[in-house]
Design an enzyme around this catalytic site. Structure first.
Site, PDB file in Angstrom:
ATOM      1  N   LYS A   1      12.111  -2.136   4.409  1.00  0.00           N
ATOM      2  CA  LYS A   1      12.849  -0.653   4.743  1.00  0.00           C
ATOM      3  C   LYS A   1      14.066  -0.816   5.393  1.00  0.00           C
ATOM      4  O   LYS A   1      14.332  -1.396   6.542  1.00  0.00           O
ATOM      5  CB  LYS A   1      11.975   0.130   5.816  1.00  0.00           C
ATOM      6  CG  LYS A   1      12.586   1.512   5.851  1.00  0.00           C
ATOM      7  CD  LYS A   1      11.754   2.484   6.926  1.00  0.00           C
ATOM      8  CE  LYS A   1      12.502   3.051   7.571  1.00  0.00           C
ATOM      9  NZ  LYS A   1      11.828   4.486   8.189  1.00  0.00           N
TER      10      LYS A   1
ATOM     11  N   GLY B   1      11.999  10.935  14.650  1.00  0.00           N
ATOM     12  CA  GLY B   1      11.306  11.222  15.880  1.00  0.00           C
ATOM     13  C   GLY B   1      11.560  12.741  16.456  1.00  0.00           C
ATOM     14  O   GLY B   1      11.125  13.289  17.271  1.00  0.00           O
TER      15      GLY B   1
ATOM     16  N   ALA C   1      11.550  10.356   7.835  1.00  0.00           N
ATOM     17  CA  ALA C   1      11.807  10.584   9.296  1.00  0.00           C
ATOM     18  C   ALA C   1      12.065  12.305   9.302  1.00  0.00           C
ATOM     19  O   ALA C   1      12.571  12.977   8.476  1.00  0.00           O
ATOM     20  CB  ALA C   1      13.180  10.020   9.231  1.00  0.00           C
ATOM     21  N   GLY C   2      11.652  12.511  10.426  1.00  0.00           N
ATOM     22  CA  GLY C   2      11.793  14.085  10.684  1.00  0.00           C
ATOM     23  C   GLY C   2      10.828  14.869  10.582  1.00  0.00           C
ATOM     24  O   GLY C   2      10.526  16.282  11.038  1.00  0.00           O
TER      25      GLY C   2
ATOM     26  N   ASN D   1       6.115   8.809  11.011  1.00  0.00           N
ATOM     27  CA  ASN D   1       5.245   7.807  12.447  1.00  0.00           C
ATOM     28  C   ASN D   1       5.024   8.926  13.440  1.00  0.00           C
ATOM     29  O   ASN D   1       3.869   8.935  13.664  1.00  0.00           O
ATOM     30  CB  ASN D   1       6.388   6.841  12.684  1.00  0.00           C
ATOM     31  CG  ASN D   1       5.795   5.690  13.546  1.00  0.00           C
ATOM     32  OD1 ASN D   1       6.084   4.524  13.967  1.00  0.00           O
ATOM     33  ND2 ASN D   1       5.053   5.980  14.534  1.00  0.00           N
ATOM     34  N   THR D   2       6.313   9.429  14.267  1.00  0.00           N
ATOM     35  CA  THR D   2       6.085  10.110  15.332  1.00  0.00           C
ATOM     36  C   THR D   2       5.107  11.302  15.102  1.00  0.00           C
ATOM     37  O   THR D   2       4.378  11.682  16.114  1.00  0.00           O
ATOM     38  CB  THR D   2       7.427  10.364  15.670  1.00  0.00           C
ATOM     39  OG1 THR D   2       8.252   9.580  15.836  1.00  0.00           O
ATOM     40  CG2 THR D   2       7.412  11.277  17.167  1.00  0.00           C
TER      41      THR D   2
END
Lengths: 68, 256
Positions: B97, B158, B185-186, B207-208
């Site tokens: 990645k 995040g 992301a996001g 992830n977050t």
């Protein structure tokens, strides 16, 4: 005789003529699922026993941690 | 024909890719991973601590999951390339990645450096999954450079803001009908995930949104369901939006 090298950004004084493999042992670093870079080039595992570390060498020893 | 997610010669049942960062404990991470149904997981490359405190992080991952290292923490192509090479050497995987960041506050990608690194890494045989802004022109350049997929962000890493520019993703999907688009992301909550899939994303990376949820495993389940729901909706073809009403019940024949 000792030489100054940089490992992961930190200066270390080590015995002159150590191989990369021996250096990892000397620093008590894990040897599984890690990789070593010597002066900005990947140092293949197969070359650890035969590559000698010299004064001023810069090494990066990396492993994996959590990330996104 | 089953709707599987194909990428670089691999076939996945799950369209949810999950990260390994920010979890409160290994147990929470493992439970969340299991609940998510994800078959691919990202990890970061980091210096081994010299004080002997390193733990074998990889031992805490489900061995069935495909591990994809990232180049997080890299701010230029050179560092990203070096990190990718080290990751390949350590894990014996071609997959990477590619993340090249422009600044610390926004963690927005430096598209230019990302493209430069992608070109080099593709030539060296890597399976490059580049993270970039949701920009059609950049997507084309990355695909032309040989990336098997592109990974536009929904919002900053995040931030949990969800898809900030749905039009960009819609345009990308429409203009690149054969490209593999992974929104990365996001994403913050399950509706964000559903929206991204409804817009036509082939997969999502998050992830977050899971790691920082109050109950990570439960949120992972929500995300799993949202990705499935969004995908089904996309494949079903949604109704058009209308400014005015369109009656659902008969206009004629009501009693007077």
């Amino acid at each position: 005789m000792t030489v100054k090298i940089i490992v992961n950004g930190e200066t270390r004084e080590v015995e002159s003529g150590l191989t990369a493999g021996a250096l990892l042992d000397f620093l008590s670093l894990p040897k599984k699922r890690i990789a070593v870079e010597l002066n900005s080039e990947v140092l293949r595992r197969s070359l650890w026993p035969s590559t000698e570390i010299s004064a001023g060498d810069r090494l990066e020893v990396v492993h994996f941690v959590g990330g996104g | 024909m089953k709707d599987t997610f194909r990428l670089a010669g691999h076939e996945f049942s799950s369209r949810l890719i999950i990260g390994t960062g920010k979890y409160r404990s290994y147990d929470e991470m493992k439970a969340a991973h299991a609940a998510s149904g994800a078959e691919m997981v990202t990890v970061a490359v980091n210096r081994v601590p010299l004080d002997g405190s390193s733990e074998s992080f990889l031992d805490h991952l489900n061995p069935q999951m495909k591990i994809v290292p990232n180049t997080a923490g890299c701010y230029d192509a050179d560092h990203a390339i070096r990190t990718a090479r080290l990751a390949r050497e350590a894990l014996d995987t071609e997959w990477i990645k590619l993340e090249v960041i422009g600044d610390q506050i926004t963690l927005l990608p430096d598209n230019e450096q990302t493209l430069e690194a992608a070109k080099v890494l593709v030539k060296e045989g890597f399976v490059v999954l580049p993270y970039f802004t949701d920009d059609l022109i950049m997507a084309k350049k990355l695909l032309d450079a040989g990336c098997p997929a592109v990974m536009p962000l929904a919002a900053p890493i995040g931030s949990g803001m969800g898809v900030q520019n749905p039009s960009n993703l819609r345009i990308m999907r429409e203009q690149l009908p054969d490209a593999t688009i992974i929104v990365d992301a996001g994403v913050g909550v399950s509706s964000d995930a559903a929206i991204a899939m409804e817009l036509g994303a082939d997969a999502l990376l998050m992830n977050t949104s899971i790691a920082e949820a109050g109950d990570a495993a439960q949120m992972a389940t929500a995300m799993k369901l949202a990705v499935e729901a969004g995908r089904l909706a996309y494949l079903s073809g949604r109704m058009p939006k209308r400014l005015y009403a369109s009656a659902s019940s008969p206009i004629e024949g009501a009693i007077k």
